[in-house]
Design a protein around this motif. Structure first.
Motif, mmCIF file in Angstrom:
data_model
loop_
_atom_site.group_PDB
_atom_site.id
_atom_site.type_symbol
_atom_site.label_atom_id
_atom_site.label_comp_id
_atom_site.label_asym_id
_atom_site.label_seq_id
_atom_site.Cartn_x
_atom_site.Cartn_y
_atom_site.Cartn_z
ATOM 1 N N ASP A 126 -4.234 -5.750 -9.243
ATOM 2 C CA ASP A 126 -2.551 -6.335 -9.667
ATOM 3 C C ASP A 126 -2.009 -5.213 -10.502
ATOM 4 O OD1 ASP A 126 -4.026 -8.539 -8.575
ATOM 5 O OD2 ASP A 126 -4.016 -9.308 -10.383
ATOM 6 N N ASP A 127 -2.136 -3.680 -10.859
ATOM 7 C CA ASP A 127 -1.252 -3.212 -11.347
ATOM 8 C C ASP A 127 -0.792 -2.354 -10.538
ATOM 9 O OD1 ASP A 127 -0.059 -0.871 -12.767
ATOM 10 O OD2 ASP A 127 -1.280 -1.117 -14.573
ATOM 11 N N PRO A 128 0.651 -2.486 -10.349
ATOM 12 C CA PRO A 128 0.929 -1.410 -8.670
ATOM 13 C C PRO A 128 0.623 -0.350 -8.753
ATOM 14 C CG PRO A 128 2.822 -3.677 -9.246
ATOM 15 C CD PRO A 128 1.231 -3.912 -10.564
ATOM 16 N N MET A 129 1.199 0.575 -10.674
ATOM 17 C CA MET A 129 1.057 1.294 -10.818
ATOM 18 C C MET A 129 0.082 2.218 -11.184
ATOM 19 S SD MET A 129 3.198 4.550 -11.490
ATOM 20 C CE MET A 129 4.611 4.393 -10.922
ATOM 21 N N ALA A 130 -0.732 1.440 -11.597
ATOM 22 C CA ALA A 130 -2.028 1.808 -11.577
ATOM 23 C C ALA A 130 -3.093 2.128 -10.527
ATOM 24 C CB ALA A 130 -3.633 0.716 -12.366
ATOM 25 N N SER A 131 -2.810 1.236 -9.355
ATOM 26 C CA SER A 131 -3.333 1.801 -8.107
ATOM 27 C C SER A 131 -2.767 2.362 -7.395
ATOM 28 C CB SER A 131 -3.056 -0.156 -7.457
ATOM 29 O OG SER A 131 -3.407 -0.721 -7.734
ATOM 30 N N ALA A 132 -1.085 2.658 -7.629
ATOM 31 C CA ALA A 132 -1.039 3.938 -7.021
ATOM 32 C C ALA A 132 -1.604 5.398 -7.568
ATOM 33 C CB ALA A 132 0.992 3.997 -6.979
ATOM 34 N N ILE A 133 -1.785 5.539 -8.837
ATOM 35 C CA ILE A 133 -1.878 6.265 -9.406
ATOM 36 C C ILE A 133 -3.655 6.824 -8.072
ATOM 37 C CG2 ILE A 133 -3.144 7.410 -11.498
ATOM 38 C CD1 ILE A 133 -0.978 6.282 -12.998
ATOM 39 N N LEU A 134 -4.449 5.897 -8.608
ATOM 40 C CA LEU A 134 -5.276 5.785 -8.203
ATOM 41 C C LEU A 134 -5.526 5.868 -6.397
ATOM 42 C CD1 LEU A 134 -7.865 2.934 -9.066
ATOM 43 C CD2 LEU A 134 -8.328 5.232 -10.406
ATOM 44 N N ALA A 135 -4.932 5.932 -5.692
ATOM 45 C CA ALA A 135 -4.657 5.747 -4.151
ATOM 46 C C ALA A 135 -4.168 6.877 -4.098
ATOM 47 C CB ALA A 135 -3.860 4.705 -3.520
ATOM 48 N N SER A 136 -3.371 7.892 -4.422
ATOM 49 C CA SER A 136 -2.572 8.561 -5.077
ATOM 50 C C SER A 136 -3.447 10.353 -4.663
ATOM 51 C CB SER A 136 -1.942 9.245 -6.235
ATOM 52 O OG SER A 136 -0.333 8.506 -5.039
ATOM 53 N N ARG A 168 -16.233 12.027 -9.596
ATOM 54 C CA ARG A 168 -16.360 12.757 -8.071
ATOM 55 C C ARG A 168 -17.063 11.060 -7.257
ATOM 56 N NH1 ARG A 168 -16.297 17.250 -5.158
ATOM 57 N NH2 ARG A 168 -15.695 18.257 -7.009
ATOM 58 N N LEU A 169 -18.110 11.008 -7.221
ATOM 59 C CA LEU A 169 -18.371 9.127 -6.937
ATOM 60 C C LEU A 169 -18.066 8.631 -7.412
ATOM 61 C CD1 LEU A 169 -21.936 10.470 -7.246
ATOM 62 C CD2 LEU A 169 -21.282 10.706 -5.665
ATOM 63 N N THR A 170 -17.060 8.491 -8.145
ATOM 64 C CA THR A 170 -15.994 7.085 -8.365
ATOM 65 C C THR A 170 -14.605 7.131 -7.576
ATOM 66 O OG1 THR A 170 -16.746 6.608 -10.659
ATOM 67 C CG2 THR A 170 -14.762 5.752 -10.142
ATOM 68 N N ALA A 171 -14.634 8.380 -6.784
ATOM 69 C CA ALA A 171 -13.230 8.385 -5.950
ATOM 70 C C ALA A 171 -14.403 8.376 -4.624
ATOM 71 C CB ALA A 171 -13.622 10.508 -5.806
ATOM 72 N N ARG A 172 -14.898 8.242 -4.495
ATOM 73 C CA ARG A 172 -15.366 7.991 -3.004
ATOM 74 C C ARG A 172 -15.555 6.531 -2.524
ATOM 75 N NH1 ARG A 172 -21.580 12.109 -2.281
ATOM 76 N NH2 ARG A 172 -19.444 14.032 -2.493
ATOM 77 N N ILE A 173 -16.306 6.416 -3.761
ATOM 78 C CA ILE A 173 -16.378 4.406 -3.947
ATOM 79 C C ILE A 173 -15.156 3.690 -4.036
ATOM 80 C CG2 ILE A 173 -16.770 2.599 -4.934
ATOM 81 C CD1 ILE A 173 -18.775 4.348 -6.402
ATOM 82 N N LEU A 174 -13.928 4.175 -4.381
ATOM 83 C CA LEU A 174 -12.725 3.709 -4.177
ATOM 84 C C LEU A 174 -11.793 4.024 -2.781
ATOM 85 C CD1 LEU A 174 -11.587 5.038 -8.311
ATOM 86 C CD2 LEU A 174 -11.507 3.075 -6.895
ATOM 87 N N ARG A 175 -12.089 4.940 -1.968
ATOM 88 C CA ARG A 175 -11.988 5.402 -0.608
ATOM 89 C C ARG A 175 -12.337 4.136 0.021
ATOM 90 N NH1 ARG A 175 -11.950 11.248 -2.209
ATOM 91 N NH2 ARG A 175 -14.214 11.159 -1.319
ATOM 92 N N ASP A 176 -13.688 4.237 -0.511
ATOM 93 C CA ASP A 176 -14.091 2.519 0.767
ATOM 94 C C ASP A 176 -13.418 1.564 -0.198
ATOM 95 O OD1 ASP A 176 -16.013 1.552 1.906
ATOM 96 O OD2 ASP A 176 -16.544 0.282 0.439
ATOM 97 N N LEU A 177 -12.679 1.131 -1.537
ATOM 98 C CA LEU A 177 -12.108 0.020 -1.335
ATOM 99 C C LEU A 177 -11.182 0.218 -1.240
ATOM 100 C CD1 LEU A 177 -13.848 -0.609 -5.215
ATOM 101 C CD2 LEU A 177 -13.977 -1.570 -3.450
ATOM 102 N N LEU A 178 -9.972 1.154 -1.399
ATOM 103 C CA LEU A 178 -8.897 1.066 -0.922
ATOM 104 C C LEU A 178 -8.719 1.776 0.178
ATOM 105 C CD1 LEU A 178 -7.674 3.317 -4.159
ATOM 106 C CD2 LEU A 178 -7.191 0.624 -3.547
ATOM 107 N N ILE A 179 -9.331 1.879 1.904
ATOM 108 C CA ILE A 179 -9.404 2.043 2.453
ATOM 109 C C ILE A 179 -8.498 1.949 3.001
ATOM 110 C CG2 ILE A 179 -10.527 0.715 3.879
ATOM 111 C CD1 ILE A 179 -12.341 3.533 5.093
ATOM 112 N N GLY A 180 -7.391 0.888 2.862
ATOM 113 C CA GLY A 180 -6.007 -0.065 3.349
ATOM 114 C C GLY A 180 -4.966 0.478 3.226
#
Length: 619
Positions: A410-420, A475-487
């Motif tokens: 629910d933190d827009p900036m933190a989520s945006a950083i991860l997705a970026s 690196r592996l965390t990034a792969r999981i986050l790509r799955d969580l943030l795929i939308g």
């Protein structure tokens, strides 16, 4: 008596800052016995998220530089016009404490003369020297200031975790290093699955070999960081890289690496092929060169047919995991032996999962260790959109990362950083300014304090680590986050295009963001042909952009004037695309593969030719 009065009744932090203020940095480095800077060491350890034993004087200086920079970013700079104003000026503080190149090794008087020239009107040395105690008080105030107040930025990062014991691996590294030093250099290798801690182990070893001035760490495949690392090594070897292009720096590096003078250890991180090594070290090197790789490279004649010493990095031994978990969680929860054994079992010695489970259990609203164990055991492998990419991810890590992400969803900036970070490069590490620019397009332009708060929140959870120039997701965390943030992938890539479509600053190529803006312009002549090949002439015209060595993004405008993105990924066997509806990687079919491959083949030559015209240099 005057000098004694300066340090009377001071806490240890202020007293150490007085010592730092009046001592040239080269004297700090060479003084025997060394100054005891306990408070400053603790500040740097907290800021960098490491143990105090790992902090060197260079780390303390870098932390002080970051403190002053954070203050400067957090409020508009205003020239001081009186001594009282000068006390609050970051420019004054920076020079007084030797935090610039000019003042670093200067005497106290020379530092104060430099400080006086940073304000308008200039202040004399006599005026500056009257306020020495005030400058110490001001810097100490900035260091201690709470994060919540906009005028008081903090540099405190995540709570440091003690390093997982790797004594056997470190002993092998030291023995092999000594043998290679005696044999005038050579390669040695750490290899193993992603997430086992190879890069972290290599950094720990480099820190034990010597200060940053005698070690080099090259992050292969991470554009913008790779070139910066090359320049840093050249600088440590006394090479002035300022007039050189990136290509010229790499060419110069090849020559320097054959006969290093200052550098005593070089690390090439994340080598994919033997060619990665040969490209940088065509003539070998006179020092030990440590390679980290996920698979063991095959070596040819460059190694005289004798494979270099290599060590497979596997899971952390169970007993070390138990000891480490018990120590790290002793203030959080009382672990029964049964729970401890259960956690050890499901973590499987996986270093990335071991670190993150501690971060999770220390986070707010975390479930108990017993409930976490039950959740991991109850679930099958996390429902993945990208089965090929996540085949090596342990089930426990998927559950833990999902729990950590819930804390910032629910933190827009933190989520945006991860997705970026995770959707613009498959490696999980990006230059800081590029991430900030993309996240700004996604979540609105943050203030420096808002940005800092979001990064520190991610750091505390172990989802992000930061350096002065980069933000990284494991690196592996990034792969999981790509799955969580795929939308979010299309929204992120559209923000990426908007960021690099802005005109570059004239004459600037100093950051990856500016380089990408130049290259976006370089590709403009290809766009009409691309539009014709794709039968899509809607404006803006299509553009095909490389994200890294394996991922590409095709941007097109549809009939309703909506900008859309298709993501492509090259594997050893096929060319895949990310389906917009199923969010799954699919093989490219329908006769399009040859067409897309032909378009891809034109992009890099075009960029290379344009840079050659700009710099007058050809590799």
């Amino acid at each position: 008596m005057e000098r004694q009065a300066e340090t009377d009744d001071l806490s240890s932090l202020e007293a150490e800052l007085h010592t730092w203020r009046k001592t040239p940095f080269d004297r700090l480095l060479t003084r025997r016995p060394p100054f005891q800077l306990t408070a400053l060491t603790e500040v740097a350890a907290q800021a960098r998220g490491v143990g105090r034993e790992q902090i060197r004087l260079q780390d303390i200086r870098a932390t002080l530089v970051a403190v002053v920079a954070a203050v400067e970013q957090a409020r508009p700079a205003a020239p001081a016009r009186a001594p009282a104003g000068a006390i609050c000026s970051p420019g004054i503080i920076r020079e007084v404490f030797g935090l610039t190149n000019a003042s670093e090794n200067a005497s106290t008087q020379a530092r104060e003369e430099l400080a006086g020239r940073t304000v308008t009107p200039e202040l004399s040395w006599h005026t500056i020297r009257k306020h020495r105690k005030a400058y110490v008080d001001q810097l100490a105030f900035w260091i201690r200031s709470p994060q919540s107040t906009p005028e008081r930025p903090t540099i405190t990062g995540s709570t440091p975790l003690r390093s997982i014991p790797r004594s056997t691996d470190l002993a092998w590294l030291h023995t092999t290093y000594r043998n290679l030093m005696a044999d005038n250099g050579g390669l040695f290798l750490l290899w193993g699955l992603d997430g086992m801690g190879k890069s972290t182990l290599a950094r720990r070893f480099a820190n034990q070999v010597g200060t940053p001035e005698v070690t080099g760490f090259i992050r292969l495949g991470r554009r913008g960081l790779y070139e910066r690392d090359i320049r840093q090594v050249l600088s440590r070897e006394g090479v002035d890289d300022s007039p050189l292009s990136d290509e010229q720096c790499i060419a110069r590096f090849r020559a320097v690496a054959a006969r290093f003078n200052a550098i005593r250890l070089l690390v090439l991180d994340d080598v994919r092929t033997e060619e990665n090594i040969h490209m940088l070290l065509p003539h070998g090197s006179n020092i030990p060169v440590l390679i980290t790789a996920s698979t063991r490279p095959t070596f040819g004649n460059e190694c005289d047919s004798t494979p270099p010493p290599a060590r497979l990095i596997t899971g952390v031994p169970d007993e070390d995991v138990r000891t480490w978990l018990r120590d790290q969680l002793k203030d959080v929860t009382a672990l029964t032996e049964e729970t401890l054994d259960g956690l050890t079992s499901v973590l499987g010695g996986h270093a990335e999962a071991i670190h993150l489970v501690v971060r999770y259990l220390k986070s707010d609203n975390a479930m108990s260790p017993e409930d976490l164990l039950e959740d991991i055991s109850r679930r099958t492998q996390h429902a993945l959109h990208d089965l090929a990419e996540l085949g090596e991810v342990p089930r426990s890590l998927s559950v833990i990362v999902e729990g950590l992400y819930e804390a910032v969803r629910d933190d827009p900036m933190a989520s945006a950083i991860l997705a970026s970070i995770v959707w613009t490069h498959s490696g999980g590490e990006r230059p800081r300014d590029l991430v900030v620019e993309i996240a700004g397009h996604l979540a609105g332009r943050p203030s420096p304090i808002e940005l800092q708060a979001a990064v520190h929140r991610l750091e505390r959870l172990g989802l992000v680590t930061q350096t002065e120039t980069s933000l990284a997701v494991p690196r592996l965390t990034a792969r999981i986050l790509r799955d969580l943030l795929i939308g979010d992938q299309e929204r992120v890539l559209l923000a990426y295009e908007r960021a690099i479509a802005e005109p570059p600053v004239v004459g600037s190529r100093s950051t990856l963001l500016e380089i990408l803006r130049h290259e976006y312009q370089f590709l403009a002549p290809l766009r009409p042909g691309l539009a014709q090949a794709l039968s899509n002439a809607h404006t803006p015209l299509p553009v095909l952009l490389p994200l890294d060595d394996t991922m590409w993004a095709l941007f097109m405008t549809d009939g309703a004037d909506n900008r859309r993105v298709t993501l492509y990924r090259a594997t050893k066997r096929s060319l895949l695309y990310l389906d917009h509806e199923s969010f799954r990687w699919q093989p490219l079919a329908g006769g399009c593969e040859d067409e897309i491959l032909e378009l891809l083949s034109q992009v890099y030559p075009t960029i290379s030719t344009c840079w050659a015209q700009v710099t007058g240099y050809r590799a």
